[in-house]
Design a protein around this motif. Sequence first.
Motif, mmCIF file in Angstrom:
data_model
loop_
_atom_site.group_PDB
_atom_site.id
_atom_site.type_symbol
_atom_site.label_atom_id
_atom_site.label_comp_id
_atom_site.label_asym_id
_atom_site.label_seq_id
_atom_site.Cartn_x
_atom_site.Cartn_y
_atom_site.Cartn_z
ATOM 1 N N GLY A 38 1.089 -1.376 -0.104
ATOM 2 C CA GLY A 38 0.077 0.047 -0.003
ATOM 3 C C GLY A 38 0.829 1.268 -0.001
ATOM 4 O O GLY A 38 1.752 1.491 0.833
ATOM 5 N N GLY B 91 0.039 4.251 -0.096
ATOM 6 C CA GLY B 91 -0.792 5.604 0.162
ATOM 7 C C GLY B 91 -0.384 6.502 1.388
ATOM 8 O O GLY B 91 0.797 6.355 1.564
ATOM 9 N N THR B 92 -1.256 7.116 2.135
ATOM 10 C CA THR B 92 -0.736 7.812 3.345
ATOM 11 C C THR B 92 0.227 7.177 4.225
ATOM 12 O O THR B 92 1.111 7.770 4.626
ATOM 13 N N HIS C 282 3.676 4.929 2.388
ATOM 14 C CA HIS C 282 4.702 5.417 1.993
ATOM 15 C C HIS C 282 5.657 6.073 3.349
ATOM 16 O O HIS C 282 6.701 5.909 3.179
ATOM 17 N N ASP D 263 2.103 -1.642 -4.735
ATOM 18 C CA ASP D 263 0.665 -1.257 -5.042
ATOM 19 C C ASP D 263 0.199 -1.567 -6.135
ATOM 20 O O ASP D 263 1.132 -1.937 -7.023
ATOM 21 N N ALA E 123 0.059 5.378 -8.195
ATOM 22 C CA ALA E 123 0.103 5.437 -6.718
ATOM 23 C C ALA E 123 1.734 5.425 -6.376
ATOM 24 O O ALA E 123 2.118 6.060 -5.591
ATOM 25 N N ALA F 127 3.704 8.243 -4.445
ATOM 26 C CA ALA F 127 4.395 8.022 -3.294
ATOM 27 C C ALA F 127 5.831 8.384 -3.296
ATOM 28 O O ALA F 127 6.327 8.984 -2.429
#
Length: 314
Positions: free
Chosen positions: A9, A11-12, A15, A32, A37, A41
Amino acid sequence: MIKTIGVLGAGTMGHGIALSFALHGHDVTLYDTEPGALAHAREQIAEELALLAEEDFIAPADVPATLARIVPRTDLGAAVRDRDYVIEAAPEKLELKQRLLGQLDALCPAHTILASNTSSLPLAAMMTLLDDSRKQRTIVNHWYNPGHLMPIVELSFFGNMPAQIYKEVEDLYASIGKQTVKVLKDVPGLVANRIQQGVAREVFSLIENGVAEPADIDKALKFGPAFRYATTGQLEVADFGGLDIWCVVGDNLLKDMDNSPRANALLRRKVQEGRLGVKSGAGFYDYSGKDLGEIRRTFMRKLIHQLKASEYYA
């Protein structure tokens, strides 16, 4: 010893987790399903590393070296087949996490420790598809956002994992400068989120009841309780103040404080109106016409300064 890391993943949370391990010398694969994405990242990680260097938290040479340790992957098997420790930072959906952990069980080496960044889903339910040997090597590790700046990581010790494997995970986090919280019971929200929600419930209630303006309520928290909490825990504060005093004040105040079992109505109205905070341009404060990038950088700078100071008290 845990050396290689896999993060699922980009995302927020993902990363920031990848950045943290890579900054401290670990070889990290960041997985990911979306190439876009992963590209985003990498841009975020580069910007966050640049800010750390600008604030003299790391050396400028650490920026390219850290980026070089993070390898993006869109193939799950390639991302985890040689990893010692794999963290999933997927959305908080039980069936998704069950399926993902099952896939990891099949793709990872037998020695790999699996970890979930959940703070709301029960570990036992997430491990449904795992055999007993892998369950002994599966843990909740809950990071706080932003992951590369917040020093806390909550670790589950719910009875499924032998103490020596837990100690290996604990040592890993100590090696990257994290303060770990050993959580002994699987309760929704673990420890830190429950404390935070208790504070937030009263803060939202004070605003709803017109007790003070948002800026003054934030000021009361920042320069009152939170000023002490930056270096001193609640139980230490209580011991210094006297438990007899805390008992009397609790009897006097708690009966008048918010004990609602659901999100505050004012908070819910703001969500319905699309006033979601910085990301929408307005929340409790109005950010319209302001440089949102600079607002985020200022937020990060505050945390970097606090992180520097907190090393003295660790």
